[in-house]
Design an enzyme around this catalytic site. Structure first.
Site, mmCIF file in Angstrom:
data_model
loop_
_atom_site.group_PDB
_atom_site.id
_atom_site.type_symbol
_atom_site.label_atom_id
_atom_site.label_comp_id
_atom_site.label_asym_id
_atom_site.label_seq_id
_atom_site.Cartn_x
_atom_site.Cartn_y
_atom_site.Cartn_z
ATOM 1 N N ASP A 189 0.813 -1.214 0.000
ATOM 2 C CA ASP A 189 0.000 0.000 0.000
ATOM 3 C C ASP A 189 0.847 1.265 0.000
ATOM 4 O OD1 ASP A 189 -2.889 1.260 0.837
ATOM 5 O OD2 ASP A 189 -1.254 2.253 1.882
ATOM 6 N N VAL A 231 -5.084 2.447 -0.552
ATOM 7 C CA VAL A 231 -4.936 1.694 -1.800
ATOM 8 C C VAL A 231 -5.373 0.249 -1.597
ATOM 9 C CG1 VAL A 231 -3.336 0.914 -3.579
ATOM 10 C CG2 VAL A 231 -3.111 3.211 -2.637
ATOM 11 N N ASP A 232 -4.926 -0.361 -0.498
ATOM 12 C CA ASP A 232 -5.352 -1.732 -0.208
ATOM 13 C C ASP A 232 -6.868 -1.830 -0.122
ATOM 14 O OD1 ASP A 232 -3.038 -3.255 -0.151
ATOM 15 O OD2 ASP A 232 -2.622 -2.848 1.948
ATOM 16 N N MET A 233 -7.490 -0.883 0.569
ATOM 17 C CA MET A 233 -8.930 -0.970 0.789
ATOM 18 C C MET A 233 -9.715 -0.699 -0.491
ATOM 19 S SD MET A 233 -9.258 0.524 4.669
ATOM 20 C CE MET A 233 -10.856 -0.225 4.959
#
Length: 380
Positions: free
Chosen positions: A147, A175-177
């Site tokens: 991320d 970004v991950d989410m």
């Protein structure tokens, strides 16, 4: 802030089986969304476990809060997929599954004879969602993704931070989410399409692509002007006043998007003359004179209470909010009203924001213990 389960209503994804080979955040966040809405999610961890089980303190008993936040409503299995026995077990599960979601480094499943082509041939109705850092090919193809590195590489840090300061990571794994959200959307699109075609398909979801997709309005501004966006702190690049201001008891964020809202703001502040100033007469002028506008509003706002003024402004139609910390947000009465916190025994977590009237999300079980459901699915 308590959600009480009194009955088990129908769920929108009941009957969908998901084999979850993901770890850390993007994948688990995706599969939790599906699980919340009724999918049977089988989370298969390697013998070493999902490393986020140890990402603490804080811990809840022996499991990190980080893991607990994105793994509810799943069945917990442990299998070594690098062995023939583990691969046989996975094939057996996939023969009865609708969706496979994995975030292995590209090439790992191929090494085990379980790459996308082999899986598509063996299980033509299977929806195979691969979450990766950069995709499998191209200049960065196959490299691992993280991320914070995606935020740095893809320009997010370059527009986040105080003017004159250093580029700063967004203070949550955005970004991950967002990658998890896009993966969930992709799975639902593919499930719907399969109803007419009868065929599964391969979903290629990368952190890189998802990070690039977040660059609004900075990328459109660059396309139009050729000017490289920079750090603006809390200020909006296109709108003023759209930033935070100090008050007598904390920060107040104003998000004034049009002339009517600006005139109303000045009226509430009992300074209608500010709205009539030629330097602030419209958004273009307010942007051109952003600094003097900021100083003018700071002087007026210094005697106000952030909470009280924000409430008054919102009722008058001006977007405004105190800058709350996490504890203040979780204690807010509207958080409770919207049922955005689940409390079931010792389990406390953020609830799903997806509200469906007939088939709402359900809390069925807390995150599984390591290998908790092995016996149920025929594993030792």
């Amino acid at each position: 802030m308590t959600e009480t389960q009194t009955h088990t209503p129908a769920a929108s994804l009941t009957g969908i089986r998901v084999v979850d080979l993901t770890r850390v955040l993007g994948g688990p966040y995706c599969t939790q969304i599906l699980a919340d809405h009724g999918a049977e999610v089988l989370k298969i961890e390697p013998p070493a476990g999902d490393e986020t089980r140890g990402w603490g303190p804080p811990f809840i008993e022996d499991t990190a809060a980080y893991f607990m936040g994105v793994n509810r409503n799943k069945k917990g299995l442990v299998a070594d997929l690098s062995t023939e026995e583990g691969q046989f077990f996975l094939r057996e599960l996939l023969s009865q599954a609708d969706v496979l979601i994995e975030n292995f480094k590209p090439g790992t499943l191929e090494k085990w004879g379980l790459g996308k082509d082999a899986l598509q041939k063996a299980f033509p109705q299977l929806i195979h969602c691969c979450i990766s850092g950069f995709g499998a090919d191209g200049p960065l193809g196959g490299l691992p993704g993280y991320d914070a590195c995606a935020q740095a590489l893809c320009g997010l840090m370059s527009v986040n931070g105080e003017k004159g300061g250093a580029p700063t990571r967004v203070g949550l794994p955005v970004v991950d989410m967002v990658t998890g959200l896009n993966a969930a959307i992709g799975v639902l699109l593919a499930v719907n399409e399969r109803r007419s075609s009868g065929q599964g398909q391969y979903l290629d979801i990368s952190l890189f692509d998802c990070a690039v997709s977040l660059l609004h309005p900075h990328a459109p501004n660059y396309f139009a002007s050729g000017k490289v966006p920079g750090l603006t702190g809390n200020a909006h690049p296109n709108i003023a006043p759209y930033e935070s201001f100090p008050t007598a008891n904390g920060e107040l964020f104003l998000a004034v998007g049009n002339n009517r809202q600006f005139a109303t703001l000045c009226k509430v502040l009992q300074r209608p003359d500010i709205a009539q100033d030629a330097r602030f007469i419209d958004n273009a002028q307010r942007l051109a004179h952003r600094q003097i506008l900021h100083e003018t509003l700071c002087a007026v706002l210094a005697v106000h209470q952030a909470d009280e003024l924000a409430n008054e402004l919102m009722k008058a139609g001006v977007p405004a909010s105190p800058v709350n910390n996490v504890a203040q947000l979780l204690a807010h009465p509207h958080t409770s009203h919207r049922k955005m916190v689940i409390e079931q025994g010792s389990y406390r977590a953020i609830n799903t924001p997806i509200k469906l009237s007939r088939t709402p999300a359900q809390f069925r079980s807390p995150p599984p213990g390591f290998g908790e459901h092995n016996q149920e699915y025929g594993l030792k």
